[in-house]
Motif scaffolding. Sequence first.
Motif, PDB file in Angstrom:
ATOM      1  N   ARG A  60       0.832  -1.193   0.000  1.00  0.00           N
ATOM      2  CA  ARG A  60       0.000   0.000   0.000  1.00  0.00           C
ATOM      3  C   ARG A  60       0.874   1.253   0.000  1.00  0.00           C
ATOM      4  NH1 ARG A  60      -0.874   2.486   4.979  1.00  0.00           N
ATOM      5  NH2 ARG A  60       0.028   1.396   6.778  1.00  0.00           N
ATOM      6  N   GLU A  61       0.304   2.343  -0.370  1.00  0.00           N
ATOM      7  CA  GLU A  61       1.017   3.621  -0.448  1.00  0.00           C
ATOM      8  C   GLU A  61       1.572   4.003   0.929  1.00  0.00           C
ATOM      9  OE1 GLU A  61       2.169   6.882  -2.997  1.00  0.00           O
ATOM     10  OE2 GLU A  61       1.241   4.936  -3.385  1.00  0.00           O
ATOM     11  N   ASP A  62       2.828   4.403   0.962  1.00  0.00           N
ATOM     12  CA  ASP A  62       3.506   4.889   2.165  1.00  0.00           C
ATOM     13  C   ASP A  62       3.575   3.841   3.277  1.00  0.00           C
ATOM     14  OD1 ASP A  62       3.917   7.395   0.985  1.00  0.00           O
ATOM     15  OD2 ASP A  62       1.921   8.084   1.629  1.00  0.00           O
ATOM     16  N   ALA A  63       3.608   2.569   2.902  1.00  0.00           N
ATOM     17  CA  ALA A  63       3.743   1.520   3.916  1.00  0.00           C
ATOM     18  C   ALA A  63       5.111   1.613   4.569  1.00  0.00           C
ATOM     19  CB  ALA A  63       3.564   0.146   3.282  1.00  0.00           C
ATOM     20  N   PRO A  64       5.202   1.492   5.896  1.00  0.00           N
ATOM     21  CA  PRO A  64       6.491   1.563   6.598  1.00  0.00           C
ATOM     22  C   PRO A  64       7.336   0.314   6.311  1.00  0.00           C
ATOM     23  CG  PRO A  64       4.748   1.000   8.128  1.00  0.00           C
ATOM     24  CD  PRO A  64       4.070   1.319   6.833  1.00  0.00           C
ATOM     25  N   PRO A  65       8.621   0.342   6.647  1.00  0.00           N
ATOM     26  CA  PRO A  65       9.525  -0.766   6.303  1.00  0.00           C
ATOM     27  C   PRO A  65       9.075  -2.131   6.819  1.00  0.00           C
ATOM     28  CG  PRO A  65      10.796   1.145   6.959  1.00  0.00           C
ATOM     29  CD  PRO A  65       9.359   1.491   7.233  1.00  0.00           C
ATOM     30  N   GLN A  66       8.641  -2.181   8.100  1.00  0.00           N
ATOM     31  CA  GLN A  66       8.233  -3.481   8.640  1.00  0.00           C
ATOM     32  C   GLN A  66       7.060  -4.065   7.861  1.00  0.00           C
ATOM     33  OE1 GLN A  66       8.947  -0.798  10.418  1.00  0.00           O
ATOM     34  NE2 GLN A  66       9.890  -1.294  12.399  1.00  0.00           N
ATOM     35  N   GLU A  67       6.136  -3.231   7.446  1.00  0.00           N
ATOM     36  CA  GLU A  67       4.979  -3.724   6.695  1.00  0.00           C
ATOM     37  C   GLU A  67       5.404  -4.213   5.311  1.00  0.00           C
ATOM     38  OE1 GLU A  67       0.833  -2.058   4.849  1.00  0.00           O
ATOM     39  OE2 GLU A  67       1.436  -1.319   6.829  1.00  0.00           O
ATOM     40  N   ILE A  68       6.410  -3.557   4.714  1.00  0.00           N
ATOM     41  CA  ILE A  68       6.920  -4.008   3.423  1.00  0.00           C
ATOM     42  C   ILE A  68       7.506  -5.415   3.545  1.00  0.00           C
ATOM     43  CG2 ILE A  68       8.684  -3.607   1.664  1.00  0.00           C
ATOM     44  CD1 ILE A  68       6.298  -1.774   1.392  1.00  0.00           C
ATOM     45  N   VAL A  69       8.301  -5.629   4.599  1.00  0.00           N
ATOM     46  CA  VAL A  69       8.908  -6.948   4.788  1.00  0.00           C
ATOM     47  C   VAL A  69       7.838  -8.000   5.034  1.00  0.00           C
ATOM     48  CG1 VAL A  69      10.479  -8.329   6.207  1.00  0.00           C
ATOM     49  CG2 VAL A  69      11.050  -5.969   5.639  1.00  0.00           C
TER      50      VAL A  69
END
Length: 611
Positions: A60-69
């Motif tokens: 999703r847009e502007d997802a923080p690093p932990q959410e990306i992983v």
Amino acid sequence: MGAEREGGARRRPVRAVAYAACGAVLLAGCASMPDSGDLRDVESTPRQDTEVRVFAMPPREDAPPQEIVQGFLESLTSDDPTYATARQYLTDAASRKWQPEASTTVLANGPDIEFERAPGREVTNDYAFTLTGSKMAQVDKEQSYTPLAGRYGQPVHLTRDRKTGQWRIDALPQGVVMGQSDFQRNYMSVDKYYFASNTWTAGTPATAVADPVFVRRRVDAMTQMVRSVLDGPTRWLRRVVRSSFPTGTALRKGVTALTPDDQNRLTVPLNEKASQVGRARCSEMATQLLFTLQSLTPTVDSVALQRADGSTLCTLGEDRAQTVAARGSAKRPEYLYFLDDKRRLVRIAGGSAGTSAEPVPGALGEGIQKLSSAAVSWDEHTAAGVGYDSKSLFVGSMVTGGALGDPVLQSRGATEDDRLTAPSWDARGDLWVADRDPDRPRLKVLERGSGRPLEVRVPGLDGRIVAVRVAADGVRIALNVEHEDGNKALLIGRIERDERSGERPVVSVLDLRSAAPELEDVTTMSWAGDSRLVVAGQEQGGVQTVRYVQVDGSTPEGPAPAALTGVKAIAASEDDRLPLVAYSADGIVRMPAGAQWQKVVKEGAAPVYPG
């Protein structure tokens, strides 16, 4: 990992589930993720029915690093055939380098995400994480399964894209990683088939050998398996099997999916490498594919192979395949054998519900020589028996009036437990047995069940062999090996024969690997299919259990056998239509498919099917 479930299970991000039986119903998770903290657990999805399809969701847009992983790890467990959505979590450069097909690492639970940045450091344009967990297994590029143990730890690095401001992964380990329950939902074990290269003689059917691999369950498994057969056998089996497909054979260019027609026939278009094969070789090629596809699904009855120009090479159905190659699982034994209260070798018709046994024809059924164990050849014409004191091995024909000669092998062990194991016959008609003498433990084979025994080389063996069972294909052997601590482990080895002209063959058992890594002490075992065994043993810190295991150390799908007390010996046919049989505290008992254990006789021991 998982989308929202009934029963109060929590919602998880970046994945949607579709229930195929109900159409394309999407259940999208949308929970947010904090951008601070030091540990996140990517939990395995609870096991789901086979109708459930899981689709990955993009970042999703502007997802923080932990959410990306975590989103990336979630997408690895989806049914996306090319991991296209997973690549959206990567930078362009990382996506080009990443090879998801390189391996699949299986962890006990979903991988933990450990934040690496030191506390109090200012926010920058990069983040470092480590994926951690307890290793269970790995599936390699050949789709071959290997049990593993120990800790898993792999770094993942993220950077913020200067143009878009979005976090993306720019460094990651090759392959994919997931928890055990996600692996069980996403992957399935299928036997692909080749032919034994050391048991074949001209004019006789080839011997089919199962080579188990894992494929993604809902990503066109049929086409995956055809490609896998064409690619050739896995490294472990390659030295002892042959494929009838010419080197370089592949699907015809442009063929992306294979589907059987309404007559249950699968047409397989091949490239020009196979265009010139003869009819006999084409029949073997089609047999390899038919046996493989029937291991995957019952919906394929025949296989048609096409040349590169679209003309038909050959068509082969199930009846014809049985004449081209022999499979242990397709041979139905005539009898179940065991020792009665007089220590004679007796038999009951295979698959019958009867309890009345008759002595086998010949000397081993007469009771003149009492036995402690026995084995019957695959053609059920010859039997081998170990004397009651486990010192001597005898071989006799199962014909009325057949005499019993001198022992073909003797042990010098001081006690019964230090002498000969139960014998086992292979598909060639050779007889295998181990001598448990602590002063000189050996594995022996008698060619055609007679003559001077050959000593078998077993390099890398740690312990002494206390039980031997050869597979129906004659190229794999199961050994129960006792270690110095007294515990017994089930190992599978590859049988290799160096048959120099004019000399006796040099026989070796190589590349031993564990088939029951979760059991710390194996009591007894038997082959129970082309790549499956049934084992009685003790789990670590537990009680005795009976379970099925695969030759590669994985656990097959389906229920385990019902519990049974005090199992001393177990016997299964590679034809799974016949009942499982055991020698337990209740005597000789059997368990037909779908039923409970039933008593056959109270006084009896050492049950065996042919082999």
